[in-house]
Design a protein around this motif. Structure first.
Motif, PDB file in Angstrom:
ATOM      1  N   GLY A 145      -8.089   7.340  -3.735  1.00  0.00           N
ATOM      2  CA  GLY A 145      -8.903   6.123  -3.687  1.00  0.00           C
ATOM      3  C   GLY A 145      -9.015   5.455  -2.320  1.00  0.00           C
ATOM      4  O   GLY A 145     -10.006   5.072  -1.901  1.00  0.00           O
ATOM      5  N   LEU A 146      -7.628   5.219  -1.745  1.00  0.00           N
ATOM      6  CA  LEU A 146      -7.659   4.518  -0.551  1.00  0.00           C
ATOM      7  C   LEU A 146      -8.445   5.335   0.735  1.00  0.00           C
ATOM      8  O   LEU A 146      -8.931   4.786   1.459  1.00  0.00           O
ATOM      9  CB  LEU A 146      -6.043   4.055  -0.380  1.00  0.00           C
ATOM     10  CG  LEU A 146      -5.877   3.387   1.030  1.00  0.00           C
ATOM     11  CD1 LEU A 146      -6.622   2.051   1.156  1.00  0.00           C
ATOM     12  CD2 LEU A 146      -4.466   3.217   1.351  1.00  0.00           C
ATOM     13  N   ALA A 147      -8.168   6.528   0.602  1.00  0.00           N
ATOM     14  CA  ALA A 147      -8.669   7.516   1.721  1.00  0.00           C
ATOM     15  C   ALA A 147     -10.070   7.649   1.510  1.00  0.00           C
ATOM     16  O   ALA A 147     -10.730   7.617   2.420  1.00  0.00           O
ATOM     17  CB  ALA A 147      -8.020   8.937   1.356  1.00  0.00           C
ATOM     18  N   SER A 148     -10.502   7.539   0.250  1.00  0.00           N
ATOM     19  CA  SER A 148     -11.929   7.423   0.006  1.00  0.00           C
ATOM     20  C   SER A 148     -12.744   6.182   0.647  1.00  0.00           C
ATOM     21  O   SER A 148     -13.767   6.128   1.224  1.00  0.00           O
ATOM     22  CB  SER A 148     -12.499   7.630  -1.401  1.00  0.00           C
ATOM     23  OG  SER A 148     -13.706   7.607  -1.598  1.00  0.00           O
ATOM     24  N   ASP A 164       1.643   6.937  -6.782  1.00  0.00           N
ATOM     25  CA  ASP A 164       0.223   7.066  -7.566  1.00  0.00           C
ATOM     26  C   ASP A 164      -0.443   7.917  -6.478  1.00  0.00           C
ATOM     27  O   ASP A 164      -1.157   7.317  -5.694  1.00  0.00           O
ATOM     28  CB  ASP A 164      -0.210   6.066  -7.842  1.00  0.00           C
ATOM     29  CG  ASP A 164      -1.683   6.397  -8.761  1.00  0.00           C
ATOM     30  OD1 ASP A 164      -1.904   7.361  -9.122  1.00  0.00           O
ATOM     31  OD2 ASP A 164      -2.266   5.075  -9.247  1.00  0.00           O
ATOM     32  N   SER A 165      -0.715   9.207  -6.735  1.00  0.00           N
ATOM     33  CA  SER A 165      -1.568  10.070  -5.830  1.00  0.00           C
ATOM     34  C   SER A 165      -2.858   9.752  -5.775  1.00  0.00           C
ATOM     35  O   SER A 165      -4.070   9.708  -5.212  1.00  0.00           O
ATOM     36  CB  SER A 165      -1.345  11.570  -6.023  1.00  0.00           C
ATOM     37  OG  SER A 165      -1.721  11.721  -7.243  1.00  0.00           O
ATOM     38  N   GLU A 219       0.886  -0.982   0.141  1.00  0.00           N
ATOM     39  CA  GLU A 219      -0.115  -0.223   0.030  1.00  0.00           C
ATOM     40  C   GLU A 219       0.815   1.284  -0.044  1.00  0.00           C
ATOM     41  O   GLU A 219       0.533   2.266  -0.678  1.00  0.00           O
ATOM     42  CB  GLU A 219      -0.987  -0.040   1.234  1.00  0.00           C
ATOM     43  CG  GLU A 219      -1.822  -1.117   1.234  1.00  0.00           C
ATOM     44  CD  GLU A 219      -2.863  -1.137   2.294  1.00  0.00           C
ATOM     45  OE1 GLU A 219      -3.986  -1.417   2.452  1.00  0.00           O
ATOM     46  OE2 GLU A 219      -2.310  -0.826   3.516  1.00  0.00           O
ATOM     47  N   ALA A 220       2.059   1.084   0.925  1.00  0.00           N
ATOM     48  CA  ALA A 220       2.731   2.430   0.980  1.00  0.00           C
ATOM     49  C   ALA A 220       3.386   2.730  -0.348  1.00  0.00           C
ATOM     50  O   ALA A 220       3.734   3.682  -0.957  1.00  0.00           O
ATOM     51  CB  ALA A 220       3.813   2.204   2.038  1.00  0.00           C
ATOM     52  N   ALA A 221       3.838   1.849  -1.252  1.00  0.00           N
ATOM     53  CA  ALA A 221       4.729   1.787  -2.413  1.00  0.00           C
ATOM     54  C   ALA A 221       3.785   2.278  -3.582  1.00  0.00           C
ATOM     55  O   ALA A 221       4.095   3.291  -4.148  1.00  0.00           O
ATOM     56  CB  ALA A 221       5.219   0.412  -2.937  1.00  0.00           C
TER      57      ALA A 221
END
Length: 76
Positions: free
Chosen positions: A57-60, A51-52, A44-46
């Motif tokens: 998307g992850l934050a959403s 890729d912003s 996930e971190a990589a």
């Protein structure tokens, strides 16, 4: 080591680098706002750093389904 901001989107998220990895802090809630601080896996971190759009998307996803991510949440 104090967490260091790596990326930020106002009123949405802050990505921190800590001594042990990366933590995504996401603003959640409606009337009562709160943050979930989710340690990211290495994969996930990589992706988040490369890729912003993935980070958005992850934050959403965290914001829409906080109960699924709450067990991963940590204090910063």
């Amino acid at each position: 080591m104090m967490p260091r901001k790596v990326a930020e989107k106002a009123w949405t998220y802050i990505l921190y680098e800590t001594g042990t990895g990366h933590v995504l802090s996401v603003l959640c809630g409606g009337v009562g706002m709160y943050e979930l601080n989710i340690p990211l896996t290495a994969v996930e971190a990589a992706r988040a750093l490369a890729d912003s759009a993935y980070l958005d998307g992850l934050a959403s996803e965290i914001r829409m389904h906080p109960q699924q991510f709450a067990p991963r949440s940590v204090m910063l």
